[in-house]
Design an enzyme around this catalytic site. Structure first.
Site, PDB file in Angstrom:
ATOM      1  CB  SER A 277     -16.514   2.323 -21.509  1.00 51.87           C
ATOM      2  OG  SER A 277     -17.617   1.581 -21.020  1.00 51.87           O
ATOM      3  CG  ASP A 278     -13.124  -3.510 -22.260  1.00 55.75           C
ATOM      4  OD1 ASP A 278     -14.131  -4.245 -22.084  1.00 55.75           O
ATOM      5  OD2 ASP A 278     -12.016  -3.967 -22.575  1.00 55.75           O
ATOM      6  CD1 TRP A 279     -19.281  -5.684 -19.314  1.00 50.91           C
ATOM      7  CD2 TRP A 279     -18.677  -4.699 -21.217  1.00 50.91           C
ATOM      8  NE1 TRP A 279     -20.336  -5.756 -20.207  1.00 50.91           N
ATOM      9  CE2 TRP A 279     -19.997  -5.161 -21.363  1.00 50.91           C
ATOM     10  CE3 TRP A 279     -18.097  -4.019 -22.287  1.00 50.91           C
ATOM     11  CZ2 TRP A 279     -20.736  -4.985 -22.534  1.00 50.91           C
ATOM     12  CZ3 TRP A 279     -18.827  -3.839 -23.458  1.00 50.91           C
ATOM     13  CH2 TRP A 279     -20.120  -4.318 -23.571  1.00 50.91           C
ATOM     14  CB  ALA A 281     -12.963   0.794 -19.355  1.00 52.07           C
TER      15      ALA A 281
END
Ligand SMILES: *[C@@H]1O[C@H](CO)[C@@H](O)[C@H](O)[C@H]1NC(C)=O
Ligand SMILES: *[C@@H]1O[C@H](CO)[C@@H](O)[C@H](O)[C@H]1NC(C)=O
Ligand SMILES: *[C@@H]1O[C@H](CO)[C@@H](O)[C@H](O)[C@H]1NC(C)=O
Ligand SMILES: *[C@@H]1O[C@H](CO)[C@@H](O)[C@H](O)[C@H]1NC(C)=O
Ligand SMILES: *[C@@H]1O[C@H](CO)[C@@H](O)[C@H](O)[C@H]1NC(C)=O
Ligand SMILES: *[C@@H]1O[C@H](CO)[C@@H](O)[C@H](O)[C@H]1NC(C)=O
Ligand SMILES: *[C@@H]1O[C@H](CO)[C@@H](O)[C@H](O)[C@H]1NC(C)=O
Ligand SMILES: *[C@@H]1O[C@H](CO)[C@@H](O)[C@H](O)[C@H]1NC(C)=O
Length: 870
Positions: A277-279, A281
């Protein structure tokens, strides 16, 4: 029409019931795609999967879930730190930003940004920059590099993070991404291709308790032919990791969009690594797991106050496996993917441990800054990883410099030129080159945009440093307002430095929240006025622009005094000497625009404007379809100020003696894909609850994320597995592995898509009086007999010459693949060639609007002196 009809049909073909998503415009659907395909079925990864599966079959539940998530934000030295499984020899993995160098550290190189690398149009430099970046991450002990970025694609000229990628064209972006990956991974670092997908603006990107993230609504063909294209090439190059974007697609958050991760990425593109995941997300536990997410970063929940020790995974993942909601094979596949990437890059052999700390520049500090009480220790060891990377950084910065205009040969400067230099962008930030966190300000020479994609400068070789080092005769006016005391003389050449900045959404600079909402596409700091004022007093003005992307030049472009314009893009630390080499003519400029420069922002389609506040989920509908950047300008017959691919030299080039050779005979549809190979198999029995019990007397760090459960919790979860209450699986859920779509078959898709259809050779001759490098660009024009609506021309390949002395020439070889000549057919869900015997035009030239050499596939011959198709 064809496209619209096809869209409707594809909705029916996709079949399964669709969750209602009120705000999403009709027709855009987020279809279910289950289960998550197991990795390991391509031969190029089989040895790594074999090694990984030996470990995984021996790991306990808590060891496995420990590797799938971070231990919490600010809970380790890197920006992301997974848990470890030390019993089987797996350390915590260190994840660190960003695409242009190691973020938040010291003794590193601040490389030129992606957009600068893209502007070189030099495959060898793109690769070598990747190797150098990889060496620095390895040297700092980073396992997983959070780059390269190929999304944003640059659909929106105001988008905040376009500069992290390589340009507003899928093929340029694809070469930038894939060659960076090959370079980075050649030294054993896992690269992360990001952000999947359609993450084209910064504002409203994230999900929060009160508001869902923005939804990018786009059709299947546009997705395949534009936004997914660079991801396909990155996967084909063997990338170890892919990062999911913050935003939603068709209303479904990318981090739990099963069609996107399971369907497109893992099955169609055959991605064998792991998906992170993005941070923050990730917005769900079980759902994101089933949708194919393999790693949660930085481990915390997005909706509860972070740093309180809440997670969707870690201990919750252990629970979800014990209670039967997440099938054991899903966890086993996620961990196998992570460990396979680790083995694929050889990280089991002498890989260094982190020796820096992203949270502080001090030598000593807390080991877990987010814990109230943390042990302290040495956190920064100041390891110098720069080696001779300044050279490659300088080469990239220099060869990216794009000469847009050069009247009366005002450039190159003569050695004895007397210069008056204007603009604060010419000299270092007087407050200190790293005075703004994550470069969140635009003060002094602009070497990069701001946000997590930035790095600290070890030094800044500013343009003024460059003039000094040259012994130039210059006077510098360090101001953005025209000074009254510059004493213009007719012999002077005035050089004006101006800039335009953008960055990531968590920092607002001069009222621009990442995206350029306030500055528009204008130069910052009244740059237009400064140039006009200088041009009113000096007869020979050279404008140097440091910019993240397109800016409007119209207020001064045509002034008679403005003789030359150079885009130096974002040079990183190497702004000075690189520019001097071009200004003084040691080398000819050889950069070309990686995007179109418009005359007015209204020249773009309305649909690529930034989306502002909307009640509920902001909707961003890609109604322009394939028509972004030059594809749009050409179709709408809008003449830009400078076309995509434009870039002048101090010399001139001629293209001649082109030949076209048919290599692989084409058929309307590609040959049948190869079947998937074997994947590791494990017991599917739910492990005993005891595998998740806290060990006795374990010394917990408060707020740290662990994968263990209290004995009671674990036992209760195991009981729940036998109860009649079942997890409410999404519509279309299944746990039976499928054969994969026909468009798949290997990393990147059906390998036949990459068969070379035609190879083209062309001789480039230096017809001028100075040495220089030329860029041959190859654009495809579909046959006029094709009924499929297609952009007039599309870039498909490019090659740069070595330095050619006057009168010498070099033969370049380019190629187009089956995929390059295909369109994505939404009905058959395959790449098809609309007219197999049609006459494709393969156009060659040094700019998208200067294509005068045409090779035709029907007759197999090439002809020069043709009228450029646009
Ligand atoms: C979004 O919806 C469009 C229109 O139905 C469809 O073609 C496309 O495949 C969908 N994309 C994703 C990622 O679900
Ligand atoms: C792992 O292997 C060791 C040694 O062969 C064995 O004792 C242990 O039970 C295995 N653990 C698991 C979880 O399979
Ligand atoms: C999970 O990782 C943490 C951090 O490295 C470590 O302290 C813990 O022992 C690991 N848990 C397991 C089950 O190995
Ligand atoms: C199992 O645990 C997960 C994680 O806490 C939870 O989301 C899920 O609802 C649980 N399933 C059942 C059937 O209780
Ligand atoms: C610089 O030198 C050139 C010859 O090398 C000469 O023509 C020119 O006048 C000189 N310019 C100045 C400003 O001295
Ligand atoms: C300009 O340069 C020429 C050649 O060096 C010189 O003769 C002349 O005096 C200069 N003019 C001024 C105004 O400095
Ligand atoms: C023309 O191209 C062919 C094929 O690449 C090459 O063999 C030949 O030497 C070239 N001729 C010239 C004059 O460059
Ligand atoms: C759940 O049911 C299985 C099969 O009936 C049984 O073997 C297992 O012990 C049960 N687990 C619990 C925690 O009751």
């Amino acid at each position: 029409m064809h496209l619209f009809l096809a869209l409707c049909i594809s909705t029916i073909v996709t079949g399964a019931a669709i969750e209602q998503r009120d705000a999403v415009p009709p027709g855009y659907v987020a279809a279910p795609y289950y289960p998550a395909p197991h990795g390991g079925w391509t031969s190029d990864w089989s040895e790594s999967y074999r090694k990984a599966s030996l470990l995984v079959s021996n790991m306990t539940l808590a060891e496995k879930t420990n590797l799938t998530a971070g231990t919490g934000i600010f809970m380790g030295r890197c920006v992301g730190n997974t848990g470890s499984a030390l019993r089987v020899g797996i350390p915590q993995l260190c994840l660190q930003d960003g695409p242009l160098g190691v973020r938040n550290t010291d003794h590193n190189t601040a490389f030129p940004a992606g957009i600068t690398a893209g502007a070189t149009w030099d495959k060898d430099l793109l690769y070598r920059r990747g190797v150098a970046i990889g060496e620095e991450f390895r040297g700092k002990g980073v396992n997983i590099h959070l780059g390269p970025s190929v999304g944003a694609l640059g659909r929106k000229p105001r988008g905040g993070r376009n500069w992290e990628g390589f340009g507003s064209d899928p093929v340029l972006q694809a070469y930038g991404g894939a060659l960076s990956i090959k370079g980075i991974q050649s030294v054993g670092v896992i690269a992360t291709l990001k952000h999947l997908i359609a993450n084209e603006q910064e504002m409203y990107r994230m999900y929060s308790l009160v508001k869902p993230g923005i939804s990018s609504n786009l059709d299947d063909r546009t997705l395949h032919e534009l936004y997914l294209w660079p991801f396909a090439e990155g996967v084909r190059s063997g990338v170890g990791s892919v990062m999911i974007a913050y935003n939603a697609v068709n209303g479904s958050a990318c981090s739990q969009n099963s069609y996107l991760i399971n369907g497109l990425l893992k099955d169609e593109l055959g991605f064998q690594g792991f998906v992170m995941s993005d941070w923050l997300a990730q917005i769900s536990g079980v759902s994101s797991t089933l949708a194919g997410l393999d790693m949660s970063m930085p481990g915390d929940r997005h909706d509860l106050p972070i740093v309180l020790g809440n997670s969707y995974w870690m201990f919750e993942y252990s629970r979800a496996v014990l209670n039967g909601s997440v099938p054991v094979d899903r966890l086993d596949d996620a961990v196998t993917r992570i460990l396979a990437a680790y083995f694929q890059m050889g990280q089991d052999q002498n890989y260094p441990r982190p020796n820096f700390d992203t949270n502080t520049q001090d030598a000593e500090g807390p080991l877990y800054p987010a814990a109230l009480i943390s042990p302290r220790g040495i956190v920064n060891e100041f390891v110098d990883v720069q080696a001779n990377h300044a050279e490659i950084a300088r080469d990239v910065s220099r060869d990216a410099i794009t000469l847009l205009k050069n009247q009366n040969n005002v450039l190159p400067l003569r050695r004895n030129a007397t210069l008056k230099v204007f603009g604060t962008d010419a000299e270092k930030n007087p407050d200190g080159i790293n005075s703004c966190n994550d470069q969140g300000c635009n003060k002094g020479t602009l070497g990069m945009g701001w946000g997590s994609g930035s790095a600290r400068y070890p030094y800044m070789d500013s343009p003024i440093d460059g003039f000094k080092a040259r012994g130039a005769t210059y006077q510098f006016f360090n101001t953005d307002s025209f000074p009254s005391n510059s004493n213009p003389s007719p012999n002077d050449t005035a050089i004006v430095f101006v800039s335009a900045d953008s960055g990531e959404n968590y920092i607002t600079v001069e009222n621009n929240p990442g995206d350029r909402t306030s500055s528009n596409l204008n130069l910052w700091h009244n740059g237009d006025k400064l140039i006009k004022d200088v041009a009113a007093k000096y007869a020979n003005v050279v404008v140097v622009v440091h910019t993240v992307g397109p800016v409007i030049l119209e207020e001064w472009h045509d002034l008679p005094a403005v003789k030359a314009i150079l885009f130096a893009h974002l040079p990183g630390q190497e702004a000075g000497a690189s520019l001097m080499q071009v200004l003084y003519g040691d080398v000819s400029p050889s950069g070309h625009l990686p995007y179109t420069l418009p005359k007015s922002e209204s020249d773009y389609p309305q649909s690529v404007s930034l989306v502002g506040y909307q009640i509920g989920q902001p909707q961003d509908t890609f109604t322009e379809g394939l028509y972004v950047d030059y594809r749009h300008f050409n179709k709408a017959k809008v003449t830009p100020r400078y076309a995509f691919g434009h870039g002048l030299s101090y010399t001139t080039f001629a293209y001649s003696n082109a030949t076209i050779t048919a290599v692989t005979p084409l058929t309307a549809t590609p040959p049948t894909r190869p079947a998937k190979g074997e994947t590791p198999s494990y017991s599917t029995a739910i492990p005993p609850a005891s595998e998740a019990y806290w060990p006795e007397n374990f010394n917990r760090i408060w707020r740290y994320l662990y994968s263990w459960l209290d004995k009671n919790d674990a036992d209760n979860a195991a009981k729940a597995a036998n109860s009649t209450t079942k997890y409410p699986y999404p519509e279309g859920y299944s746990n039976v592995q499928g054969p994969g779509p026909q468009a798949g078959g290997a990393q990147g898709g059906n390998p036949a898509l990459f068969d070379v259809a035609y190879s083209i050779s062309v001789t480039v001759s230096n017809t001028g009086s100075r040495p220089g490098k030329a860029v041959a660009q190859l654009y495809v024009q579909f046959p006029s007999t094709s009924t499929v609506d297609t952009p007039i021309i599309q870039l498909r390949d490019f090659e740069k010459t070595s330095t050619l002395a006057p009168g010498t020439s070099q033969t370049l070889n380019l190629r187009v693949t089956r995929k390059d000549l295909s369109v994505w057919d939404v009905v058959s869900q395959n790449w098809i060639i609309p007219v197999v015997d049609g006459d494709y035009g393969l156009w060659l030239g040094d700019s998208s609007d200067a294509l005068h050499l045409r090779c035709g596939t029907a007759r197999g011959s090439c002809a020069g002196e043709q009228t450029s198709p646009v």
